[in-house]
Design a protein around this motif. Structure first.
Motif, PDB file in Angstrom:
ATOM      1  N   PHE A  13       0.866  -1.182   0.000  1.00  0.00           N
ATOM      2  CA  PHE A  13       0.000   0.000   0.000  1.00  0.00           C
ATOM      3  C   PHE A  13       0.898   1.226   0.000  1.00  0.00           C
ATOM      4  O   PHE A  13       1.594   1.501   0.977  1.00  0.00           O
ATOM      5  N   LYS A  25      -2.781   3.926  -2.129  1.00  0.00           N
ATOM      6  CA  LYS A  25      -3.480   2.850  -2.856  1.00  0.00           C
ATOM      7  C   LYS A  25      -2.628   1.560  -2.911  1.00  0.00           C
ATOM      8  O   LYS A  25      -1.395   1.627  -2.775  1.00  0.00           O
ATOM      9  N   PRO A  26      -3.321   0.413  -3.122  1.00  0.00           N
ATOM     10  CA  PRO A  26      -2.555  -0.837  -3.182  1.00  0.00           C
ATOM     11  C   PRO A  26      -1.901  -1.012  -4.557  1.00  0.00           C
ATOM     12  O   PRO A  26      -2.514  -0.682  -5.565  1.00  0.00           O
ATOM     13  N   VAL A  56     -11.024  -4.726  -1.530  1.00  0.00           N
ATOM     14  CA  VAL A  56     -10.690  -3.884  -2.682  1.00  0.00           C
ATOM     15  C   VAL A  56     -11.952  -3.191  -3.188  1.00  0.00           C
ATOM     16  O   VAL A  56     -11.956  -1.990  -3.469  1.00  0.00           O
ATOM     17  N   PHE A 102     -12.862  -0.611  -0.664  1.00  0.00           N
ATOM     18  CA  PHE A 102     -11.939   0.515  -0.708  1.00  0.00           C
ATOM     19  C   PHE A 102     -12.372   1.496  -1.809  1.00  0.00           C
ATOM     20  O   PHE A 102     -12.318   2.708  -1.628  1.00  0.00           O
ATOM     21  N   GLY A 114      -6.050  -6.704  -2.034  1.00  0.00           N
ATOM     22  CA  GLY A 114      -6.827  -6.622  -0.788  1.00  0.00           C
ATOM     23  C   GLY A 114      -5.953  -6.877   0.429  1.00  0.00           C
ATOM     24  O   GLY A 114      -6.160  -6.280   1.492  1.00  0.00           O
ATOM     25  N   VAL A 137      -4.435  -3.715   1.330  1.00  0.00           N
ATOM     26  CA  VAL A 137      -5.415  -2.789   1.936  1.00  0.00           C
ATOM     27  C   VAL A 137      -5.556  -3.170   3.421  1.00  0.00           C
ATOM     28  O   VAL A 137      -5.586  -2.306   4.304  1.00  0.00           O
ATOM     29  N   GLN A 138      -5.570  -4.482   3.687  1.00  0.00           N
ATOM     30  CA  GLN A 138      -5.642  -4.927   5.091  1.00  0.00           C
ATOM     31  C   GLN A 138      -4.402  -4.462   5.866  1.00  0.00           C
ATOM     32  O   GLN A 138      -4.496  -4.016   7.007  1.00  0.00           O
ATOM     33  N   VAL A 198      -7.248   4.949   4.607  1.00  0.00           N
ATOM     34  CA  VAL A 198      -8.312   3.987   4.915  1.00  0.00           C
ATOM     35  C   VAL A 198      -8.895   4.217   6.315  1.00  0.00           C
ATOM     36  O   VAL A 198      -9.560   3.338   6.856  1.00  0.00           O
TER      37      VAL A 198
END
Ligand code: AMP
Length: 582
Positions: free
Chosen positions: A25, A29-30, A160, A163, A351, A354-355, A365
């Motif tokens: 990330f 953004k990822p 995702v 997000f 994802g 994002v985690q 986030v």
């Protein structure tokens, strides 16, 4: 720059059955991180060279076609089992093999980000049981990674979507058919909150089974059973499987595909026999697998008390959801088009980072909240008094499937005899009334028990954390506490085996990473050789020999010359490595 910015980020890893990916990330953004060959997909394949050196990824995948005995793939399917894979005399457990893939991804991320990587979020199929989750964590540790969290693959895919669409309000079903596992997840999105409502799946069903249906069909037309062929002619089956994999992908794009039949040595020779397969035949071959797909979908829907028409979006994840036969099946079930908005191969890895951003409280986030569920029922074995007789082997659930996690739940149980000295709390996973039909996850010895009459109470508490790891506690009436994070009866997870495995992994010899692309070219050319008619082989054979001997010497000019000769030779035969290796 602040202190935290200087620290290496926690990466997100999708440890897949067929391919693995790593992401990070960055700048809100990822992003996926390419490996040393410039690809974001690293095949989850391990090979051992004649020299005993280990190769990982694309080079091993190439080697697998011509030397199947020296390579292994799909080991994630056996993550929780005491299985050993023998590669040229070296034995590996699925945990060790997974750790080699993780180590390779970790190095790719370190190279790309210019700093050592020590932390990761790793995704696991929702239906991975407790053993498989512990095994995944261990694989991470063996690769030198602290596993900050394990998250379910469909949850990662949902993250995702969440997000990007956090302002939406809808009910989503995520259908994830990867190489080896199938998961279904129902999720509600509202006000930046992603609430996983239910999840169900099958850990032994994936895209590879669809390939196997074609392999079995082709062999059947030749009156050979797959099991027999695998044993008698492993090279033939390895090459045929690669042909059938291509045919399966071809059937995604067109109405029919052709499959060349290799000989017993796994080569095509001059004019190989060809079998044609069309979509209708393929669909009928897939019938039994599709029937297995429908059971978890129905279960996930039943557990949320929703009907197919209550679902706003059906989202496809996992490479195998590209198959039109699978898409039609899903669309028919939900009576609406299924969406593949993100690349199904990449979304899970994205994802995961994002985690990682949620764990690290990244500002991008900070409005997002996500809740997940425990995908299976967990409980203990009890005996029952039935018709005046005491019978063992009954399952008493404590945590019900699809409970929101983290969760802690307790139940009171009672001794069966006066002054009973001890109780063995056997923990099972499953939904069957009888423990014999469920899976033993571990046990806790409660001893000594205080003296007392039959029917003395014992409180058992189950705590299931956000990574899906179970802790079991037992309290006797005096308040004495017995506690365990379940140690499992799976041998490869015992402390001694883990220490031995860590030592072994540290002592392995790896083929130099910078040379892997060169090795990959040699294996690719070798594979192509097997496809050529005899009159065209000599020239390529010589070019490979020349290239391989140049690889073994350290003269750079000589090596570049040999490489150029090999590439020219391949191109004169109309073969382009770029097309195939992309
Ligand atoms: P994953 O574990 O998500 O990488 O899924 C890999 C699976 O997707 C493998 O079984 C592949 O054969 C399958 N797959 C990838 N691309 C396609 C395609 N175009 N058509 C059919 N299956 C595919």
């Amino acid at each position: 720059m602040t202190e935290t910015q200087k620290n290496a980020p926690c990466v997100g890893i999708d440890l897949g059955t067929t391919n693995s990916l790593v992401s990070v990330f960055l700048n809100g953004k990822p992003e996926l991180i390419p490996n040393s060959h410039g690809s974001v997909l690293t095949p989850s394949v391990i090979g051992v060279l004649e020299s005993g050196e280990i190769i990982v990824g694309q080079a091993a995948k190439e080697l697998r076609v011509t030397q199947p005995d020296a390579c292994v793939s799909c080991f994630k399917r056996f993550m929780a089992q005491d299985r050993r894979f023998n590669l040229r005399g070296q034995e590996f457990s699925p945990i060790e093999l997974s750790s080699l893939v993780l180590r390779s991804l970790k190095e790719d991320a370190a190279n790309a980000l210019g700093m050592p990587i020590t932390e990761a979020v790793i995704t696991v199929p929702a239906y991975f049981n407790d053993h498989a989750r512990q095994a995944t964590r261990l694989a991470g540790e063996m690769a030198g990674l602290t596993v900050r969290r394990m998250i379910n693959e469909p949850t990662a895919a949902a993250l995702v979507h969440g997000f990007h669409d956090r302002d939406d309000e809808k009910m989503i079903t995520i259908i994830d058919l990867g190489g080896g596992t199938f998961d279904v997840t129902v999720m509600e999105v509202f006000e930046s909150t992603l609430e996983i409502r239910s999840t169900a799946g099958e850990s032994m069903l994936g895209g590879e089974d669809f390939t196997d249906r074609i392999v079995a069909h082709v062999l059947q037309t030749q009156n050979i059973a797959l099991e027999v062929a695998e044993f008698q002619f492993p090279r033939r089956v390895a090459r045929l499987r690669s042909e059938c994999e291509n045919a399966k992908r071809q059937l995604t794009r067109s109405d029919s595909a052709s499959i060349r039949l290799p000989n017993e040595e796994g080569e095509f020779g001059g004019d190989p026999k060809t079998i044609h397969i069309d979509r209708t035949t393929y669909s009928s071959l897939c019938g039994p697998l599709l029937r297995r797909v429908s059971a978890p979908i129905a279960r996930a829907m039943r557990d949320t008390d929703l009907a197919p028409e209550d679902i706003d979006d059906v989202i496809l994840v996992g490479g195998a959801t590209r198959m039109p036969v699978f898409q039609s099946f899903v669309e028919n079930y939900f009576q609406k088009p299924a969406i593949a908005r993100f690349n199904p191969d990449e979304i899970v890895a994205l994802g995961a980072s994002v985690q990682a951003a949620l764990i690290e409280r990244d500002a991008a986030v900070d409005d997002m909240i996500m809740t997940d569920v425990c995908p299976f029922t967990l409980g203990v074995e009890v005996s029952k008094e039935l018709g005046g007789q005491r019978k063992d082997g009954y399952f008493s659930p404590i945590l019900h499937r699809n409970s929101t996690i983290p969760i802690s739940q307790e139940e009171m149980f009672y001794t069966v005899a006066a002054n009973q000295p001890s109780v063995t709390v056997r923990v099972y996973q499953g939904d069957s009334r009888k423990t014999a039909e469920n899976m033993l996850v571990g046990q806790l010895e409660v001893s000594p028990l205080p003296q007392g009459p039959a029917g003395s109470p014992l409180l058992i508490r189950f705590t299931y954390d956000i990574s899906g790891v179970l802790e079991v506690e037992a309290y006797t009436p005096g308040g004495k506490k017995f506690r365990t994070v379940l140690t499992s009866h799976v041998e490869s997870l015992s402390p001694q085996s883990v220490e031995d495995a860590k030592r072994r992994i540290a002592s392995l010899k790896f083929y130099p990473r910078e040379d892997q692309a060169n090795l990959q070219l040699a294996r690719f050319a070798e594979r192509m050789l097997g496809e050529l008619p005899s009159w065209q082989r000599q020239q390529l054979d010589q070019a490979i020999d020349f290239y391989e001997s140049a690889m073994n010497r350290s003269n750079r000019d000589e090596f570049h010359h040999a490489k150029q000769m090999l590439l020219t030779c391949l191109s004169s035969l109309g073969i382009s490595p770029e097309d195939d290796l992309a």
